[in-house]
Design a protein around this motif. Structure first.
Motif, PDB file in Angstrom:
ATOM      1  N   ARG A   2       0.861  -1.181   0.000  1.00  0.00           N
ATOM      2  CA  ARG A   2       0.000   0.000   0.000  1.00  0.00           C
ATOM      3  C   ARG A   2       0.896   1.230   0.000  1.00  0.00           C
ATOM      4  O   ARG A   2       1.766   1.358   0.851  1.00  0.00           O
ATOM      5  CB  ARG A   2      -0.928   0.015   1.207  1.00  0.00           C
ATOM      6  N   THR A   7       1.382   5.606  -0.640  1.00  0.00           N
ATOM      7  CA  THR A   7       0.823   6.959  -0.702  1.00  0.00           C
ATOM      8  C   THR A   7       1.880   7.867  -1.306  1.00  0.00           C
ATOM      9  O   THR A   7       3.028   7.874  -0.858  1.00  0.00           O
ATOM     10  CB  THR A   7       0.455   7.474   0.697  1.00  0.00           C
ATOM     11  N   HIS A  64      -1.822  14.308  -5.084  1.00  0.00           N
ATOM     12  CA  HIS A  64      -1.461  13.099  -4.348  1.00  0.00           C
ATOM     13  C   HIS A  64      -2.194  11.908  -4.939  1.00  0.00           C
ATOM     14  O   HIS A  64      -3.173  12.056  -5.684  1.00  0.00           O
ATOM     15  CB  HIS A  64      -1.787  13.252  -2.862  1.00  0.00           C
ATOM     16  N   SER A  93      -2.755   7.258  -4.307  1.00  0.00           N
ATOM     17  CA  SER A  93      -2.475   6.055  -3.525  1.00  0.00           C
ATOM     18  C   SER A  93      -2.629   4.836  -4.427  1.00  0.00           C
ATOM     19  O   SER A  93      -3.303   4.890  -5.455  1.00  0.00           O
ATOM     20  CB  SER A  93      -3.418   5.951  -2.324  1.00  0.00           C
ATOM     21  N   PHE A 140      -4.539   7.665   5.788  1.00  0.00           N
ATOM     22  CA  PHE A 140      -4.042   8.295   4.565  1.00  0.00           C
ATOM     23  C   PHE A 140      -3.691   9.763   4.792  1.00  0.00           C
ATOM     24  O   PHE A 140      -2.628  10.234   4.389  1.00  0.00           O
ATOM     25  CB  PHE A 140      -5.088   8.163   3.461  1.00  0.00           C
ATOM     26  N   CYS A 197      -0.461  10.222   6.799  1.00  0.00           N
ATOM     27  CA  CYS A 197       0.714   9.923   5.988  1.00  0.00           C
ATOM     28  C   CYS A 197       0.977  11.036   4.978  1.00  0.00           C
ATOM     29  O   CYS A 197       2.122  11.445   4.771  1.00  0.00           O
ATOM     30  CB  CYS A 197       0.507   8.591   5.278  1.00  0.00           C
ATOM     31  N   ARG A 198      -0.098  11.548   4.378  1.00  0.00           N
ATOM     32  CA  ARG A 198       0.044  12.626   3.391  1.00  0.00           C
ATOM     33  C   ARG A 198       0.656  13.872   4.036  1.00  0.00           C
ATOM     34  O   ARG A 198       1.501  14.548   3.436  1.00  0.00           O
ATOM     35  CB  ARG A 198      -1.319  12.955   2.790  1.00  0.00           C
ATOM     36  N   GLU A 210       7.083   9.506  -1.303  1.00  0.00           N
ATOM     37  CA  GLU A 210       6.204   8.342  -1.221  1.00  0.00           C
ATOM     38  C   GLU A 210       6.468   7.576   0.062  1.00  0.00           C
ATOM     39  O   GLU A 210       7.600   7.453   0.524  1.00  0.00           O
ATOM     40  CB  GLU A 210       6.426   7.427  -2.429  1.00  0.00           C
TER      41      GLU A 210
END
Length: 438
Positions: free
Chosen positions: A35, A37, A45, A47, A125, A128-129, A148
Motif C-alpha cells: 500500500r 501513498t 497526491h 495512492s 491516509f 501519511c500525506r 512516497e
C-alpha cells in the motif's frame, strides 16, 4: 493467500516432482501486499495498493538443473513438474554445485514452522500525506519532485524435497523522496520494520540538506588528490552494504582466500564494528539465521555463510543464503547489516575533519569495483575549511582501495539511519582520513 495454503501448494509441487522422476527439488514462494501513498510538488497526491505472488521451482534430474519462475503456485503441479524435470534432463549442470536442490527424501508428514510478524494498525491516509508534505516544502527551483510512503507485508515459504518447510512473514515501511537537479535524478529514503520507527524528522532534514546543496550556486572544481572525507549516512550505507558482500564466504572462497588467514587479526580501524543480524528466522536454504559479527573493533571475526560454504570452512552457518529471485541459486549476502555507532555527532566530526569534503548525497551509488577492490562513489557535498562549509561541490567521484579505506576510518558518528537505497544497511556518518577525489 494464507501461509498454510502456500505451504500445502509447495508440498504438492515437490511431490509432483518426485512422481515425475526428479532427483531433487526446492520451492520458494513470496507473496507481497503493498500500500503506497504519493505526494507531488504541485500539491497533487495519489495512492495505490496491490498483491503479487512469485514462485520459484528448481529441479535436479539426471545431472542437469532447471529453474522455473511462476506466478502463484500452479493449479496443476503435475504438469509443471513434468516440464521442469524434462528441462533439467536436457540441461547441462551450469549452476554452482554448492547450491543444488537437496535430494528427494522418503515421503513423510512434515511439520511446517510458521512465523507471523507482529500485527500493526493501518496508517491513516491523511496523516501519511501530511508527513510526506514535509519532505516537499518549501518548494524551490527544480528540486523536490515528489515523495512516497510504502507499507509492505509479505509471506515467504521455503520448502524442499528433503523435508524443509518454513513460512515467515515480514512487514516493512519505507519513505523516500526524489529530486531533480545538478547530477541528474536523485533519490533518498529511510526504511524501518514498523511505521513508528521511521524518522520523519531525519528525512525532512535530509530533504532540506539536498535542496541546499542543489541550490548553492555555481560549483567549484574539487582539487584532485587525497582529502579527508565525512560521509553522511546515506553515502556510507553503500559502503557498509558493499562490505557485507565482500565478507561473504562465497566471495572469499572464489577469489579472496588470503582473508581466511586473517580471521582474528585486525584488517580495519578500531572504530569499525560490523554486524549482520537477519530479520528472518531462516535463510533461503531453510537454515536458521543468527547474528554474525564480521568485524569487531577492526578485527576480522568471520564471514557470512550459507549451508554449503560453512561446511567448506568448517564453521556453523550464519543463515546468510539469499536468492536474487525465487528460481535463482542462493548466495551469501547481507540482509540487515549495521555499522555500530560511535559517540560523536556529525557536527563534532565536521569540526574534527577541519579541512576536507563533506559528502551529503549520492549521485551514483557506491560499490566495490575492479580487480583491486576499489570502493568508488559519486556524490554531492560541501568543501569544508576550518570545520565550516565554504561552498558546494559535485558531482565528484570519491574512491579508495577498500582495505585501505577500512584502515582509514577515523571515527563513526552517533546516530545511525537505515537506508532505503542500500537495502538493509544501517549506518551513522563516517569520517575517513583520506579518499581520492576527481
Amino acid at each position: 493467500m494464507t501461509a498454510e495454503h502456500l505451504l500445502t501448494s509447495a508440498r504438492r509441487l515437490l511431490d509432483a516432482v518426485a512422481d515425475a522422476g526428479g532427483d531433487a527439488a526446492d520451492v520458494q514462494t513470496v507473496t507481497t501486499s503493498v500500500r503506497a501513498t504519493q505526494m507531488f510538488a504541485d500539491g497533487t497526491h495519489s495512492s495505490r495498493d496491490g498483491v503479487t505472488t512469485v514462485t520459484g521451482l528448481r529441479v535436479r534430474a539426471e545431472g542437469g538443473v532447471a529453474g522455473l519462475l511462476l506466478g502463484a503456485p500452479p493449479g496443476s503441479p503435475a504438469q509443471v513438474a513434468r516440464l521442469a524435470v524434462e528441462m533439467a534432463r536436457r540441461s547441462r549442470l551450469t549452476t554452482d554445485p554448492h547450491d543444488l536442490p537437496p535430494p528427494v527424501a522418503a515421503r513423510r508428514p512434515v511439520e511446517a514452522a510458521i512465523h507471523p510478524s507482529a500485527v500493526e494498525p493501518d496508517v491513516p491516509f491523511d496523516y501519511c500525506r501530511a508527513l510526506l508534505s514535509r519532505l516537499l516544502t518549501p518548494v524551490e527551483g527544480p528540486v523536490a519532485l515528489g515523495a512516497e510512503h510504502v507499507r509492505s507485508r509479505s509471506w515467504t515459504v521455503v520448502a524442499d524435497a528433503a523435508g524443509t518447510a518454513v513460512a515467515y512473514e515480514q512487514a516493512g515501511h519505507h519513505a523516500w523522496h526524489w529530486l531533480e537537479g545538478l547530477g541528474g535524478h536523485m533519490v533518498d529514503g529511510l526504511a524501518a520494520t514498523r511505521f513508528g520507527e521511521l524518522s520523519w524528522d531525519v528525512l525532512a532534514d535530509r530533504a532540506r540538506e539536498f535542496r541546499a546543496v542543489h541550490l548553492a550556486g555555481p560549483r567549484a572544481v574539487v582539487e584532485s588528490g587525497s582529502h579527508r572525507v565525512l560521509l553522511h549516512p546515506e553515502v556510507a550505507a553503500h559502503l557498509v552494504r558493499s562490505l557485507g558482500f565482500l565478507l561473504s564466504a562465497g566471495n572469499v572462497l572464489a577469489g579472496m582466500r588470503p582473508l581466511l588467514t586473517r580471521v582474528g587479526r585486525r584488517i580495519a580501524a578500531p572504530a569499525v564494528t560490523l554486524v549482520d543480524d537477519p530479520p528472518t528466522p531462516v535463510d533461503a536454504q531453510g537454515t536458521p539465521t543468527r547474528p554474525q559479527t564480521l568485524l569487531e573493533n577492526g578485527v576480522l571475526r568471520g564471514f557470512l555463510t550459507g549451508r554449503d560454504n560453512a561446511a567448506a570452512l568448517g564453521v556453523a552457518p550464519s543463515g546468510s543464503a539469499r536468492r536474487e529471485a525465487p528460481d535463482k541459486p542462493a548466495v551469501e549476502s547481507p540482509s540487515r547489516i549495521a555499522l555500530v555507532p560511535g559517540h560523536q555527532s556529525m557536527d563534532e566530526l565536521r569540526s574534527a575533519m577541519d579541512d576536507g569534503i563533506e559528502a551529503v548525497g549520492v549521485v551514483h551509488p557506491g560499490a566495490i569495483r575492479g580487480r583491486r577492490g576499489t570502493f568508488s562513489t559519486v556524490v554531492l557535498g560541501w568543501r569544508v575549511r576550518g570545520g565550516r562549509r565554504t561552498h558546494a561541490l559535485g558531482p565528484v567521484r570519491l574512491s579508495l582501495g577498500v582495505f585501505e579505506l577500512l584502515r582509514s576510518i577515523e571515527a563513526v558518528a552517533d546516530e545511525p539511519a537505515r537506508s532505503f537505497l542500500a537495502a538493509g544497511a544501517s549506518t551513522p556518518g563516517v569520517l575517513v582520513s583520506r579518499m581520492d577525489a576527481g
